[in-house]
Design a protein around this motif. Structure first.
Motif, PDB file in Angstrom:
ATOM      1  N   THR A 103       0.832  -1.208   0.000  1.00  0.00           N
ATOM      2  CA  THR A 103       0.000   0.000   0.000  1.00  0.00           C
ATOM      3  C   THR A 103       0.865   1.255   0.000  1.00  0.00           C
ATOM      4  O   THR A 103       0.577   2.216  -0.726  1.00  0.00           O
ATOM      5  CB  THR A 103      -0.933  -0.003   1.220  1.00  0.00           C
ATOM      6  OG1 THR A 103      -1.737  -1.185   1.198  1.00  0.00           O
ATOM      7  CG2 THR A 103      -1.823   1.220   1.223  1.00  0.00           C
ATOM      8  N   LEU A 104       1.943   1.271   0.802  1.00  0.00           N
ATOM      9  CA  LEU A 104       2.843   2.431   0.812  1.00  0.00           C
ATOM     10  C   LEU A 104       3.500   2.628  -0.541  1.00  0.00           C
ATOM     11  O   LEU A 104       3.669   3.768  -1.009  1.00  0.00           O
ATOM     12  CB  LEU A 104       3.919   2.247   1.893  1.00  0.00           C
ATOM     13  CG  LEU A 104       3.491   2.348   3.363  1.00  0.00           C
ATOM     14  CD1 LEU A 104       4.679   2.121   4.275  1.00  0.00           C
ATOM     15  CD2 LEU A 104       2.860   3.699   3.661  1.00  0.00           C
ATOM     16  N   ARG A 105       3.855   1.525  -1.180  1.00  0.00           N
ATOM     17  CA  ARG A 105       4.488   1.604  -2.495  1.00  0.00           C
ATOM     18  C   ARG A 105       3.524   2.196  -3.524  1.00  0.00           C
ATOM     19  O   ARG A 105       3.911   3.042  -4.346  1.00  0.00           O
ATOM     20  CB  ARG A 105       4.952   0.216  -2.923  1.00  0.00           C
ATOM     21  CG  ARG A 105       5.838   0.205  -4.148  1.00  0.00           C
ATOM     22  CD  ARG A 105       6.600  -1.096  -4.285  1.00  0.00           C
ATOM     23  NE  ARG A 105       5.714  -2.248  -4.244  1.00  0.00           N
ATOM     24  CZ  ARG A 105       5.686  -3.132  -3.251  1.00  0.00           C
ATOM     25  NH1 ARG A 105       6.489  -2.970  -2.195  1.00  0.00           N
ATOM     26  NH2 ARG A 105       4.859  -4.175  -3.284  1.00  0.00           N
ATOM     27  N   LYS A 106       2.274   1.791  -3.484  1.00  0.00           N
ATOM     28  CA  LYS A 106       1.276   2.339  -4.409  1.00  0.00           C
ATOM     29  C   LYS A 106       1.028   3.829  -4.147  1.00  0.00           C
ATOM     30  O   LYS A 106       0.789   4.600  -5.083  1.00  0.00           O
ATOM     31  CB  LYS A 106      -0.035   1.574  -4.266  1.00  0.00           C
ATOM     32  CG  LYS A 106       0.014   0.145  -4.802  1.00  0.00           C
ATOM     33  CD  LYS A 106      -1.333  -0.534  -4.621  1.00  0.00           C
ATOM     34  CE  LYS A 106      -1.309  -1.962  -5.169  1.00  0.00           C
ATOM     35  NZ  LYS A 106      -2.619  -2.650  -4.959  1.00  0.00           N
ATOM     36  N   ALA A 107       1.080   4.213  -2.874  1.00  0.00           N
ATOM     37  CA  ALA A 107       0.835   5.616  -2.521  1.00  0.00           C
ATOM     38  C   ALA A 107       2.056   6.497  -2.756  1.00  0.00           C
ATOM     39  O   ALA A 107       1.967   7.730  -2.641  1.00  0.00           O
ATOM     40  CB  ALA A 107       0.398   5.706  -1.057  1.00  0.00           C
ATOM     41  N   GLY A 108       3.211   5.881  -3.070  1.00  0.00           N
ATOM     42  CA  GLY A 108       4.422   6.658  -3.319  1.00  0.00           C
ATOM     43  C   GLY A 108       5.017   7.250  -2.063  1.00  0.00           C
ATOM     44  O   GLY A 108       5.631   8.321  -2.103  1.00  0.00           O
ATOM     45  N   ILE A 109       4.873   6.558  -0.914  1.00  0.00           N
ATOM     46  CA  ILE A 109       5.365   7.059   0.372  1.00  0.00           C
ATOM     47  C   ILE A 109       6.469   6.126   0.867  1.00  0.00           C
ATOM     48  O   ILE A 109       6.307   4.905   0.828  1.00  0.00           O
ATOM     49  CB  ILE A 109       4.211   7.117   1.397  1.00  0.00           C
ATOM     50  CG1 ILE A 109       3.185   8.165   0.937  1.00  0.00           C
ATOM     51  CG2 ILE A 109       4.724   7.459   2.795  1.00  0.00           C
ATOM     52  CD1 ILE A 109       1.955   8.234   1.803  1.00  0.00           C
ATOM     53  N   PRO A 110       7.598   6.667   1.309  1.00  0.00           N
ATOM     54  CA  PRO A 110       8.689   5.823   1.826  1.00  0.00           C
ATOM     55  C   PRO A 110       8.202   4.952   2.986  1.00  0.00           C
ATOM     56  O   PRO A 110       7.336   5.348   3.759  1.00  0.00           O
ATOM     57  CB  PRO A 110       9.749   6.835   2.292  1.00  0.00           C
ATOM     58  CG  PRO A 110       9.441   8.074   1.515  1.00  0.00           C
ATOM     59  CD  PRO A 110       7.959   8.103   1.323  1.00  0.00           C
TER      60      PRO A 110
END
Length: 373
Positions: free
Chosen positions: A301-308
């Motif tokens: 989910t973090l990867r999809k949202a572009g958040i480290p």
């Protein structure tokens, strides 16, 4: 009648050696002669004082037993009696077993009293040069160097093993107390504060159950794997906006936790998603019956949202930071986190830089100055 002894105990040197020996009598009056294994008179005197104190406390037999006890033997006893549930969590026991895989080859044959801080420091430095090995279909694969956090965790486990031994009088002191860790662990225990914009971006890419988890954690500060994941539906009281924590990390963690409107809505949504079973987060794969791991979904989910990447557990510190930024007193934040020690609050409450700038903007540089007539 026996002649009274002039001294309670003495240290002396033999004619053929520079090593100091100590002579004293045990509680039964039997004379004991033991080597101190040192040429330092001050150290020999210290060992004699410890012997006499152990004799007076009726623990001399335990101390003498500890001097003959090998680290490997004590490690086996520690794993069996102080590592397994219900004394410690199953995950903690697994971590202890993994750490001992690297500790046993080095310290296993050594006596507990022979291990000192220098030997531990050398072992830690050597471990930082080792590479991580993983088991794959084609065999054992060698990856990059071990992370400092991994080596530090092994050191913490070693320190606890010795701490229990000290409490049981098997060691005079914990050698880990004099160890200087060879690297600076930057950011190891520094929680991440999730901003509101980050939360919205993460929720927009998260599955429904993970979105509910995010909202519950940021609104209540629950511990994800110890308190929220194993929660049963019967512990949720939506009518009174309360949840009961039946099991927690500390005794103060077992309590009724009030819910905000957002948290109550997230619980209601999750109960509908969970289906008819007793668990709030059921799992068809887990033998426990409830979901025990959210890490892969969280990373995706973090990867999809572009958040480290940051830990899902950091949402607990986000809850504390938002309470603190809202003007809630530190002692109340500590109670809402259900912590036993107010000092722990400092680890969870990470004031954001912008909040500090806003506070600095309120400086009154003319404070306490009298107005000119």
């Amino acid at each position: 009648m026996a002649r009274p002894s002039k001294h309670d105990g003495v240290v002396y040197q033999r004619n053929d050696s520079k090593i100091w020996w100590m002579r004293y009598r045990d509680r039964s009056g039997c004379r004991r002669l033991e080597s101190t294994h040192t040429e330092d008179w001050q150290e020999a005197q210290r060992q004699l004082r410890e012997r006499l104190q152990a004799r007076d406390n009726n623990t001399l037999h335990i101390v003498r037993k500890g001097e003959q006890l090998a680290f490997g033997e004590w490690a086996d006893f520690f794993l069996e009696n102080y590592s397994k549930p219900p004394i410690r969590a199953a995950s903690t026991h697994e971590a202890n077993e993994n750490a001992l895989k690297s500790l046993r080859p080095v310290f296993g044959p050594m006596k507990m009293t022979e291990i000192d801080a220098t030997q531990i420091e050398i072992h830690l430095r050597n471990r930082l040069k080792h590479r991580k090995h993983v088991r794959r279909k084609e065999g054992i694969a060698e990856l990059g160097l071990l992370k400092p956090a991994t080596v530090h965790q092994e050191f913490r486990i070693l320190r606890r093993i010795f701490s229990v031994a000290v409490k049981k009088k098997l060691c005079p002191a914990n050698p880990c107390a004099g160890v200087e860790f060879p690297v600076i662990l930057k950011g190891l225990f520094r929680p991440h504060y999730m901003t509101w914009s980050e939360q919205q971006a993460i929720e927009s890419h998260a599955p429904v159950y993970l979105r509910n988890v995010i909202r519950i954690l940021t609104e209540t500060g629950l511990r994800i794997y110890k308190e929220l994941a194993p929660m049963r539906k019967e512990h949720v009281d939506l009518l009174n906006k309360l949840v009961f924590i039946a099991d927690s990390k500390t005794p103060t963690g077992v309590a009724e936790v009030p819910l905000t409107d957002i948290a109550a809505e997230a619980f209601q949504c999750q109960m509908e998603v969970a289906g008819p079973g007793p668990w709030l987060f059921p799992s068809s794969k887990s033998p426990t019956g409830y979901q025990t791991n959210f890490k892969k979904t969280w990373e995706r989910t973090l990867r999809k949202a572009g958040i480290p990447y940051f830990r899902l557990y950091d949402l607990r510190s986000t809850h504390a930071t938002r309470l603190s930024a809202g003007g809630v007193a530190d002692e109340w934040v500590t109670q809402l986190l259900r912590q036993t020690d107010a000092k722990v609050f400092k680890k969870y409450s990470q004031m954001k830089l912008q909040m500090k700038r806003e506070a600095l903007a309120k400086l009154n540089r003319q404070a306490n100055e009298k107005e000119c007539a």
